[in-house]
Scaffold this motif. Structure first.
Motif, mmCIF file in Angstrom:
data_model
loop_
_atom_site.group_PDB
_atom_site.id
_atom_site.type_symbol
_atom_site.label_atom_id
_atom_site.label_comp_id
_atom_site.label_asym_id
_atom_site.label_seq_id
_atom_site.Cartn_x
_atom_site.Cartn_y
_atom_site.Cartn_z
ATOM 1 N N LEU A 166 35.463 18.443 16.960
ATOM 2 C CA LEU A 166 34.676 19.178 15.973
ATOM 3 C C LEU A 166 34.743 18.510 14.606
ATOM 4 C CD1 LEU A 166 32.956 21.786 15.938
ATOM 5 C CD2 LEU A 166 34.990 22.993 15.154
ATOM 6 N N VAL A 167 35.931 18.083 14.224
ATOM 7 C CA VAL A 167 36.096 17.416 12.923
ATOM 8 C C VAL A 167 35.319 16.104 12.890
ATOM 9 C CG1 VAL A 167 37.754 16.280 11.412
ATOM 10 C CG2 VAL A 167 38.331 18.474 12.438
ATOM 11 N N LEU A 168 35.478 15.289 13.936
ATOM 12 C CA LEU A 168 34.799 13.991 13.965
ATOM 13 C C LEU A 168 33.278 14.161 14.004
ATOM 14 C CD1 LEU A 168 37.127 12.040 16.431
ATOM 15 C CD2 LEU A 168 37.033 11.866 13.935
ATOM 16 N N THR A 169 32.802 15.164 14.742
ATOM 17 C CA THR A 169 31.361 15.435 14.763
ATOM 18 C C THR A 169 30.879 15.846 13.382
ATOM 19 O OG1 THR A 169 31.552 16.166 17.068
ATOM 20 C CG2 THR A 169 29.545 16.759 15.882
ATOM 21 N N GLY A 170 31.665 16.688 12.706
ATOM 22 C CA GLY A 170 31.318 17.083 11.344
ATOM 23 C C GLY A 170 31.269 15.902 10.394
ATOM 24 N N VAL A 171 32.214 14.972 10.540
ATOM 25 C CA VAL A 171 32.209 13.764 9.703
ATOM 26 C C VAL A 171 30.938 12.960 9.935
ATOM 27 C CG1 VAL A 171 33.340 11.538 9.337
ATOM 28 C CG2 VAL A 171 34.713 13.616 9.513
ATOM 29 N N ALA A 172 30.559 12.811 11.203
ATOM 30 C CA ALA A 172 29.352 12.038 11.523
ATOM 31 C C ALA A 172 28.098 12.708 10.973
ATOM 32 C CB ALA A 172 29.244 11.862 13.037
ATOM 33 N N VAL A 173 27.990 14.024 11.153
ATOM 34 C CA VAL A 173 26.814 14.743 10.661
ATOM 35 C C VAL A 173 26.769 14.712 9.138
ATOM 36 C CG1 VAL A 173 25.721 17.014 10.516
ATOM 37 C CG2 VAL A 173 26.606 16.188 12.703
ATOM 38 N N PRO A 175 35.239 24.300 3.997
ATOM 39 C CA PRO A 175 33.968 24.617 4.663
ATOM 40 C C PRO A 175 33.058 23.424 4.929
ATOM 41 C CG PRO A 175 34.447 26.236 2.969
ATOM 42 C CD PRO A 175 35.486 25.175 2.845
ATOM 43 N N GLY A 176 33.127 22.403 4.094
ATOM 44 C CA GLY A 176 32.243 21.260 4.276
ATOM 45 C C GLY A 176 32.499 20.465 5.538
ATOM 46 N N VAL A 177 33.637 20.729 6.214
ATOM 47 C CA VAL A 177 33.982 19.976 7.421
ATOM 48 C C VAL A 177 32.912 20.121 8.496
ATOM 49 C CG1 VAL A 177 35.614 19.872 9.333
ATOM 50 C CG2 VAL A 177 36.465 19.994 6.996
ATOM 51 N N VAL A 178 32.321 21.316 8.613
ATOM 52 C CA VAL A 178 31.329 21.544 9.661
ATOM 53 C C VAL A 178 29.913 21.256 9.188
ATOM 54 C CG1 VAL A 178 32.712 23.195 10.961
ATOM 55 C CG2 VAL A 178 31.298 24.002 9.069
ATOM 56 N N GLY A 179 29.762 20.653 8.024
ATOM 57 C CA GLY A 179 28.463 20.169 7.579
ATOM 58 C C GLY A 179 27.547 21.179 6.944
ATOM 59 N N VAL A 180 28.039 22.385 6.662
ATOM 60 C CA VAL A 180 27.141 23.413 6.137
ATOM 61 C C VAL A 180 26.616 23.050 4.756
ATOM 62 C CG1 VAL A 180 29.121 24.770 5.311
ATOM 63 C CG2 VAL A 180 26.910 25.871 5.631
ATOM 64 N N LEU A 215 25.464 24.922 13.377
ATOM 65 C CA LEU A 215 25.248 25.129 14.810
ATOM 66 C C LEU A 215 25.064 23.802 15.544
ATOM 67 C CD1 LEU A 215 22.851 28.225 14.695
ATOM 68 C CD2 LEU A 215 25.310 28.191 15.200
ATOM 69 N N LEU A 216 24.415 22.843 14.892
ATOM 70 C CA LEU A 216 24.248 21.515 15.492
ATOM 71 C C LEU A 216 25.591 20.830 15.681
ATOM 72 C CD1 LEU A 216 22.469 19.130 16.409
ATOM 73 C CD2 LEU A 216 22.352 18.416 14.000
ATOM 74 N N VAL A 217 26.438 20.898 14.668
ATOM 75 C CA VAL A 217 27.774 20.295 14.780
ATOM 76 C C VAL A 217 28.538 20.912 15.942
ATOM 77 C CG1 VAL A 217 30.027 20.118 13.639
ATOM 78 C CG2 VAL A 217 27.945 19.627 12.354
ATOM 79 N N TYR A 218 28.470 22.236 16.047
ATOM 80 C CA TYR A 218 29.197 22.898 17.129
ATOM 81 C C TYR A 218 28.620 22.511 18.497
ATOM 82 C CZ TYR A 218 31.256 26.481 20.033
ATOM 83 O OH TYR A 218 31.940 27.122 21.032
ATOM 84 N N ALA A 219 27.282 22.453 18.596
ATOM 85 C CA ALA A 219 26.656 22.100 19.875
ATOM 86 C C ALA A 219 27.016 20.678 20.284
ATOM 87 C CB ALA A 219 25.139 22.253 19.768
ATOM 88 N N LEU A 220 27.040 19.756 19.337
ATOM 89 C CA LEU A 220 27.379 18.370 19.656
ATOM 90 C C LEU A 220 28.846 18.216 20.037
ATOM 91 C CD1 LEU A 220 25.402 16.486 16.848
ATOM 92 C CD2 LEU A 220 24.818 16.632 19.277
#
Length: 357
Positions: free
Chosen positions: A169-176, A110-115, A152-157
């Protein structure tokens, strides 16, 4: 072309193995719940715990023993904590199973998407800046909202031209996650000694201080999230065939991905809101269950929920009893188990795949 009711090219789970797994996990969960509720500075025997439960349910089935002072401790302190452990464990494990289905990778969690990182930043911000708009509920509400907004921010980006690729999606999650980590470090720097201690304690995770009102908020959210995951199980099986094949079979992949990510955010946000960050449950449990019953999500999702409840109930029992008169951080214990397991999983994946792609 097959529709959603057609066969799926996933190895079916053996009915006997599935039944045995659910039976074993169910019995283990009941036993752990009775033992965990009775262990503590005031010891209550498992039969006395069972007698108290049956008495509250109006099901007195014979002369079960009772503890003269146990009822108050059980129903005020012990049972809320046990139920919360089961609920949070089920939420995190279900979220992990859904994430692994969405990403098509058993190493996802779950942490992949930054929650979790977003929840931590929001909760720690209320601690450092002394925000108390909602009284004792402020930190929990901030954590829940922060987790949802970050997801939601990760998904939007990650979304581009109406589509979202898994790698993006994974790379955006890593950045966030990295930005949130920097934010946590900055908040720790700004806070005084007391705030820093609270931040550290919250990040390590604990069920200490759980009460029924907290359970009453978390449990319905988790049940909704698990229900959504069960409903989506068939489509996740189709997605396992690949995005192109899933689209040919009638699956709206983009909508499925959005709903799954929102469900993961709901489950994880509700789980960490009152308990802090508890690592690796969403990684370890679904993978172990998958090894027993296979990758079919119609079995994997409910079995993961039950397995997560068992794991976290047992971990919380250890956290309360390993050191006398101390309550170990729950997230620390799950990380101690999950870290070596993750290392083993990486090596196993590399060995079975014949090297990294």
């Amino acid at each position: 072309m097959r529709d959603l009711d057609g066969p799926v090219a996933l190895p079916p789970a053996r009915p006997a193995r599935v039944t045995a797994l659910f039976a074993a996990l169910g019995v283990l969960l009941v036993v752990l719940g009775l033992v965990s509720a009775g262990v503590g500075q005031l010891h209550v025997a498992p039969l006395e715990v069972l007698g108290s439960v049956l008495h509250r349910l109006g099901l007195d089935l014979g002369p079960l023993p009772s503890h003269p002072n146990g009822d108050a401790a059980l129903w005020t302190i012990r049972f809320p904590r046990v139920v919360m452990a089961m609920t949070v464990g089920a939420a995190l494990a279900t979220a992990g199973a859904v994430m692994q289905g969405v990403f098509g990778n058993p190493l996802a969690e779950p942490g992949v998407v930054g929650v979790s990182a977003g929840a931590a930043v929001a909760a720690c911000s209320t601690i450092v800046f002394g925000i108390t708009l909602l009284g004792p509920w402020t930190i929990a509400v901030a954590a829940f909202v922060g987790g949802l907004l970050t997801t939601l921010l990760v998904y939007a980006l990650a979304r581009s031209q109406g589509r979202t690729e898994v790698v993006t999606l994974v790379l955006t999650g890593v950045a966030v996650n990295a930005v949130c980590g920097a934010g946590l470090a900055f908040l720790t720097f700004l806070g005084d000694t007391q705030a820093r201690e609270q931040i550290v304690f919250w990040q390590l995770g604990s069920l200490n201080g759980t009460r029924w009102p907290y359970v009453a908020i978390v449990l319905p959210l988790v049940l909704v999230g698990i229900g959504v995951a069960v409903v989506l199980a068939r489509r996740l099986d189709l997605l396992a065939l690949g995005e192109r094949a899933a689209r040919h079979l009638g699956v709206d992949v983009e909508r499925l991905r959005v709903v799954c990510i929102v469900a993961v955010a709901l489950l994880t946000g509700a789980a960490v809101a009152f308990c802090g960050i508890i690592a690796f449950v969403g990684l370890v449990v679904p993978h172990l269950v998958r090894m027993v019953v296979g990758p079919g999500h119609r079995v994997l999702v409910p079995a993961s929920a039950l397995g997560g409840a068992v794991l976290l109930t047992g971990a919380d029992l250890v956290a309360r009893t390993a050191v006398p008169y101390a309550d170990l951080p729950l997230g620390m214990l799950t990380a101690l188990v999950g870290g070596p397991f993750f290392f083993w999983l990486l090596r196993r994946t590399r060995r079975t795949a014949g090297g990294w792609a």
